[in-house]
Design an enzyme around this catalytic site. Sequence first.
Site, PDB file in Angstrom:
ATOM      1  N   ASP A  43      11.781  26.304 -29.128  1.00 19.77           N
ATOM      2  CA  ASP A  43      11.245  26.146 -30.452  1.00 19.77           C
ATOM      3  C   ASP A  43      12.751  26.416 -31.409  1.00 19.77           C
ATOM      4  OD1 ASP A  43       8.844  26.244 -30.021  1.00 19.77           O
ATOM      5  OD2 ASP A  43       8.384  28.205 -30.349  1.00 19.77           O
ATOM      6  N   LYS A  65       9.977  24.017 -36.009  1.00 22.43           N
ATOM      7  CA  LYS A  65       9.394  23.234 -36.803  1.00 22.43           C
ATOM      8  C   LYS A  65       9.242  24.490 -38.369  1.00 22.43           C
ATOM      9  CE  LYS A  65       5.634  21.821 -34.057  1.00 22.43           C
ATOM     10  NZ  LYS A  65       4.327  22.598 -33.134  1.00 22.43           N
ATOM     11  N   MET A 177       3.373  34.129 -40.893  1.00 19.73           N
ATOM     12  CA  MET A 177       3.512  32.841 -41.475  1.00 19.73           C
ATOM     13  C   MET A 177       3.190  32.703 -43.230  1.00 19.73           C
ATOM     14  SD  MET A 177       2.588  30.228 -38.292  1.00 19.73           S
ATOM     15  CE  MET A 177       1.544  31.228 -38.222  1.00 19.73           C
TER      16      MET A 177
END
Length: 262
Positions: A43, A65, A177
Amino acid sequence: MPTLLDPHARGRVILVGAGPGDPGLLTVRAVEALKSADVVVHDGLVDARVLDIAPAAAQRISVAKRRSRHTLPQESINALIVAHVKTGAIVVRLKGGDPFIFGRGGEEVEAVRAAGLPVEVIPGVSAALGCAAGAMLPLTHRDWSSAVSFVAGQCKGLTDQDWSGLAGKGRTLVIYMGVATAEAIADKLMADGVAPDMPVAVLERGTLPGARALRTLLADLGPMVGREGVQSPAVIVVGEVVQLADAEDKLGAWATAAEAMA
Protein backbone atom coordinates in the site's frame (compact mmCIF):
# COMPACT_ATOMS: atom_id res chain seq x y z
CA MET A 1 -0.48 -25.74 3.14
CA PRO A 2 2.95 -24.08 3.37
CA THR A 3 3.48 -21.72 6.26
CA LEU A 4 6.27 -19.59 7.68
CA LEU A 5 7.33 -22.69 9.60
CA ASP A 6 8.42 -24.15 6.24
CA PRO A 7 10.97 -21.62 4.93
CA HIS A 8 11.65 -23.72 1.84
CA ALA A 9 8.06 -23.55 0.55
CA ARG A 10 7.80 -21.54 -2.65
CA GLY A 11 4.94 -20.04 -4.61
CA ARG A 12 2.71 -18.62 -1.90
CA VAL A 13 1.12 -15.41 -0.69
CA ILE A 14 1.41 -13.91 2.78
CA LEU A 15 -0.98 -11.07 3.58
CA VAL A 16 0.76 -8.97 6.22
CA GLY A 17 -0.68 -6.19 8.36
CA ALA A 18 1.88 -3.37 8.53
CA GLY A 19 0.09 -1.63 11.40
CA PRO A 20 -0.94 2.03 11.62
CA GLY A 21 2.42 3.51 10.66
CA ASP A 22 5.08 3.20 13.36
CA PRO A 23 7.42 0.34 12.30
CA GLY A 24 7.83 -0.56 15.97
CA LEU A 25 4.26 -1.88 15.97
CA LEU A 26 4.99 -4.65 13.46
CA THR A 27 4.58 -8.14 14.84
CA VAL A 28 7.55 -10.49 15.00
CA ARG A 29 5.79 -12.76 12.53
CA ALA A 30 5.33 -9.85 10.10
CA VAL A 31 9.08 -9.15 10.21
CA GLU A 32 9.82 -12.82 9.50
CA ALA A 33 7.51 -12.77 6.50
CA LEU A 34 9.07 -9.62 5.07
CA LYS A 35 12.55 -11.09 5.40
CA SER A 36 11.43 -14.09 3.32
CA ALA A 37 9.84 -12.05 0.51
CA ASP A 38 10.78 -12.22 -3.15
CA VAL A 39 8.08 -9.70 -4.06
CA VAL A 40 6.42 -7.08 -1.84
CA VAL A 41 3.13 -5.67 -3.13
CA HIS A 42 2.47 -2.75 -0.81
CA ASP A 43 0.00 0.00 0.00
CA GLY A 44 1.00 3.63 -0.39
CA LEU A 45 0.92 4.51 3.31
CA VAL A 46 3.40 1.84 4.40
CA ASP A 47 6.48 3.41 6.02
CA ALA A 48 9.71 3.11 4.00
CA ARG A 49 11.41 1.65 7.06
CA VAL A 50 8.99 -1.27 6.93
CA LEU A 51 9.75 -1.87 3.26
CA ASP A 52 13.46 -1.85 4.07
CA ILE A 53 13.03 -5.01 6.15
CA ALA A 54 12.55 -7.02 2.95
CA PRO A 55 15.73 -8.25 1.24
CA ALA A 56 17.40 -5.67 -0.97
CA ALA A 57 16.88 -7.97 -3.96
CA ALA A 58 13.13 -8.27 -3.37
CA GLN A 59 10.94 -6.56 -5.94
CA ARG A 60 8.79 -3.78 -4.44
CA ILE A 61 5.55 -2.91 -6.21
CA SER A 62 3.38 -0.02 -5.03
CA VAL A 63 -0.38 -0.33 -5.52
CA ALA A 64 -1.11 2.90 -3.67
CA LYS A 65 -4.73 3.97 -3.39
CA ARG A 66 -6.07 7.42 -2.70
CA ARG A 67 -9.60 8.73 -2.70
CA SER A 68 -10.85 8.46 -6.33
CA ARG A 69 -7.29 7.72 -7.56
CA HIS A 70 -6.13 4.11 -7.63
CA THR A 71 -2.84 2.96 -9.15
CA LEU A 72 -4.54 -0.32 -10.05
CA PRO A 73 -8.12 -1.51 -9.63
CA GLN A 74 -8.56 -4.32 -7.11
CA GLU A 75 -9.05 -6.95 -9.82
CA SER A 76 -5.67 -6.01 -11.32
CA ILE A 77 -3.98 -6.19 -7.92
CA ASN A 78 -5.40 -9.69 -7.46
CA ALA A 79 -4.12 -10.73 -10.90
CA LEU A 80 -0.69 -9.23 -10.19
CA ILE A 81 -0.34 -11.20 -6.97
CA VAL A 82 -1.43 -14.45 -8.59
CA ALA A 83 0.92 -13.97 -11.56
CA HIS A 84 3.96 -13.54 -9.31
CA VAL A 85 3.06 -16.51 -7.14
CA LYS A 86 2.80 -18.72 -10.21
CA THR A 87 6.47 -18.02 -10.92
CA GLY A 88 7.30 -19.65 -7.59
CA ALA A 89 7.82 -16.40 -5.71
CA ILE A 90 6.99 -15.72 -2.08
CA VAL A 91 4.72 -12.68 -2.37
CA VAL A 92 4.13 -10.52 0.68
CA ARG A 93 1.02 -8.40 0.26
CA LEU A 94 1.77 -5.62 2.72
CA LYS A 95 -1.20 -3.62 3.95
CA GLY A 96 -1.56 -0.71 6.33
CA GLY A 97 -3.32 -1.60 9.57
CA ASP A 98 -4.85 -5.07 9.49
CA PRO A 99 -5.62 -6.93 6.23
CA PHE A 100 -9.12 -7.89 7.35
CA ILE A 101 -10.28 -4.48 8.62
CA PHE A 102 -11.15 -2.35 5.58
CA GLY A 103 -8.07 -3.72 3.83
CA ARG A 104 -9.76 -5.83 1.14
CA GLY A 105 -7.81 -8.78 2.48
CA GLY A 106 -10.84 -11.02 2.15
CA GLU A 107 -11.11 -10.29 -1.57
CA GLU A 108 -7.43 -11.07 -2.11
CA VAL A 109 -7.62 -14.33 -0.17
CA GLU A 110 -10.58 -15.37 -2.33
CA ALA A 111 -8.69 -14.55 -5.54
CA VAL A 112 -5.59 -16.49 -4.50
CA ARG A 113 -7.60 -19.51 -3.38
CA ALA A 114 -9.62 -19.43 -6.60
CA ALA A 115 -6.31 -19.76 -8.45
CA GLY A 116 -5.50 -22.84 -6.37
CA LEU A 117 -2.56 -21.20 -4.60
CA PRO A 118 -1.58 -21.19 -0.90
CA VAL A 119 -2.17 -18.09 1.19
CA GLU A 120 -1.89 -17.12 4.83
CA VAL A 121 -2.66 -13.98 6.80
CA ILE A 122 -0.60 -12.25 9.49
CA PRO A 123 -2.72 -9.73 11.40
CA GLY A 124 -1.58 -6.20 12.14
CA VAL A 125 -2.44 -3.48 14.62
CA SER A 126 -5.43 -1.74 13.07
CA ALA A 127 -5.52 2.04 12.65
CA ALA A 128 -8.28 2.32 15.22
CA LEU A 129 -6.29 0.54 17.91
CA GLY A 130 -2.99 2.25 17.14
CA CYS A 131 -4.41 5.76 16.92
CA ALA A 132 -6.54 5.32 20.02
CA ALA A 133 -3.60 4.04 22.04
CA GLY A 134 -1.48 7.00 20.99
CA ALA A 135 -4.19 9.38 22.16
CA MET A 136 -4.82 7.47 25.41
CA LEU A 137 -8.38 6.93 24.22
CA PRO A 138 -9.86 3.64 25.49
CA LEU A 139 -12.37 2.40 22.92
CA THR A 140 -14.13 0.45 25.66
CA HIS A 141 -14.35 1.35 29.33
CA ARG A 142 -16.28 -0.26 32.14
CA ASP A 143 -17.90 3.06 33.10
CA TRP A 144 -18.44 4.53 29.63
CA SER A 145 -18.65 2.02 26.81
CA SER A 146 -19.33 -1.71 26.57
CA ALA A 147 -19.49 -1.90 22.75
CA VAL A 148 -17.39 -0.66 19.86
CA SER A 149 -18.18 -0.67 16.13
CA PHE A 150 -16.05 0.02 13.06
CA VAL A 151 -17.54 1.55 9.91
CA ALA A 152 -16.16 2.97 6.66
CA GLY A 153 -16.95 6.59 5.90
CA GLN A 154 -16.37 6.33 2.16
CA CYS A 155 -18.59 3.40 1.23
CA LYS A 156 -21.01 3.80 -1.65
CA GLY A 157 -24.51 4.83 -0.59
CA LEU A 158 -23.36 6.26 2.73
CA THR A 159 -26.63 8.09 3.36
CA ASP A 160 -28.62 4.89 2.76
CA GLN A 161 -26.73 2.80 5.31
CA ASP A 162 -28.31 2.06 8.67
CA TRP A 163 -25.99 3.16 11.45
CA SER A 164 -28.73 3.49 14.06
CA GLY A 165 -27.63 2.01 17.38
CA LEU A 166 -23.91 2.12 16.57
CA ALA A 167 -23.24 5.37 18.44
CA GLY A 168 -24.74 6.82 21.59
CA LYS A 169 -24.65 6.33 25.33
CA GLY A 170 -22.50 3.37 26.32
CA ARG A 171 -21.22 2.78 22.78
CA THR A 172 -18.17 3.78 20.74
CA LEU A 173 -18.16 4.23 16.98
CA VAL A 174 -14.89 4.34 15.02
CA ILE A 175 -15.09 5.67 11.47
CA TYR A 176 -12.34 4.90 8.98
CA MET A 177 -11.78 7.01 5.86
CA GLY A 178 -14.22 9.66 7.04
CA VAL A 179 -12.30 12.94 6.72
CA ALA A 180 -13.72 13.91 3.33
CA THR A 181 -17.27 13.06 4.39
CA ALA A 182 -17.08 14.28 8.01
CA GLU A 183 -19.95 16.76 7.71
CA ALA A 184 -22.24 14.21 6.05
CA ILE A 185 -21.30 11.66 8.72
CA ALA A 186 -22.23 14.07 11.52
CA ASP A 187 -25.54 14.90 9.85
CA LYS A 188 -26.29 11.22 9.36
CA LEU A 189 -25.57 10.33 13.00
CA MET A 190 -27.63 13.22 14.35
CA ALA A 191 -30.51 12.27 12.02
CA ASP A 192 -30.27 8.74 13.46
CA GLY A 193 -30.70 10.14 16.97
CA VAL A 194 -27.17 10.70 18.28
CA ALA A 195 -27.05 13.84 20.42
CA PRO A 196 -25.36 16.87 18.79
CA ASP A 197 -23.23 17.32 21.92
CA MET A 198 -21.81 13.77 21.79
CA PRO A 199 -17.99 13.98 22.14
CA VAL A 200 -16.02 13.27 18.97
CA ALA A 201 -12.29 12.89 18.38
CA VAL A 202 -10.35 13.03 15.14
CA LEU A 203 -7.07 11.12 15.34
CA GLU A 204 -4.79 12.25 12.53
CA ARG A 205 -1.57 10.41 11.56
CA GLY A 206 -1.77 8.24 14.64
CA THR A 207 1.58 6.68 15.75
CA LEU A 208 3.43 8.80 13.15
CA PRO A 209 5.44 12.03 13.48
CA GLY A 210 3.07 15.00 13.45
CA ALA A 211 0.18 13.03 14.93
CA ARG A 212 -2.74 15.11 16.22
CA ALA A 213 -5.68 14.23 18.45
CA LEU A 214 -8.47 16.80 18.22
CA ARG A 215 -11.68 16.83 20.23
CA THR A 216 -15.00 18.55 19.62
CA LEU A 217 -18.74 17.81 19.66
CA LEU A 218 -20.62 15.93 16.96
CA ALA A 219 -22.39 19.02 15.61
CA ASP A 220 -19.00 20.69 15.08
CA LEU A 221 -17.26 17.71 13.45
CA GLY A 222 -17.43 18.91 9.84
CA PRO A 223 -16.55 22.54 10.61
CA MET A 224 -13.63 21.48 12.84
CA VAL A 225 -12.14 19.24 10.15
CA GLY A 226 -12.23 22.25 7.82
CA ARG A 227 -10.90 24.78 10.36
CA GLU A 228 -8.01 22.57 11.39
CA GLY A 229 -7.10 21.37 7.90
CA VAL A 230 -7.32 17.71 8.90
CA GLN A 231 -5.83 15.37 6.30
CA SER A 232 -5.90 11.62 5.83
CA PRO A 233 -4.89 9.24 7.24
CA ALA A 234 -7.20 9.82 10.19
CA VAL A 235 -9.93 8.03 12.11
CA ILE A 236 -12.97 9.55 13.78
CA VAL A 237 -14.13 8.30 17.18
CA VAL A 238 -17.63 9.06 18.42
CA GLY A 239 -18.60 8.34 22.02
CA GLU A 240 -18.35 9.34 25.66
CA VAL A 241 -14.92 7.69 25.96
CA VAL A 242 -13.53 10.60 23.92
CA GLN A 243 -13.67 12.67 27.13
CA LEU A 244 -10.84 10.49 28.51
CA ALA A 245 -8.47 11.10 25.60
CA ASP A 246 -5.35 13.24 25.52
CA ALA A 247 -6.85 15.46 22.82
CA GLU A 248 -7.01 19.19 22.16
CA ASP A 249 -10.45 20.67 22.82
CA LYS A 250 -10.77 22.52 19.54
CA LEU A 251 -14.33 23.71 20.07
CA GLY A 252 -13.38 25.31 23.37
CA ALA A 253 -10.29 26.89 21.83
CA TRP A 254 -12.32 28.21 18.89
CA ALA A 255 -14.97 29.65 21.21
CA THR A 256 -12.29 31.37 23.31
CA ALA A 257 -10.69 32.86 20.21
CA ALA A 258 -14.06 34.08 18.97
CA GLU A 259 -14.78 35.77 22.29
CA ALA A 260 -11.38 37.47 22.24
CA MET A 261 -12.12 38.88 18.80
CA ALA A 262 -15.59 40.15 19.78
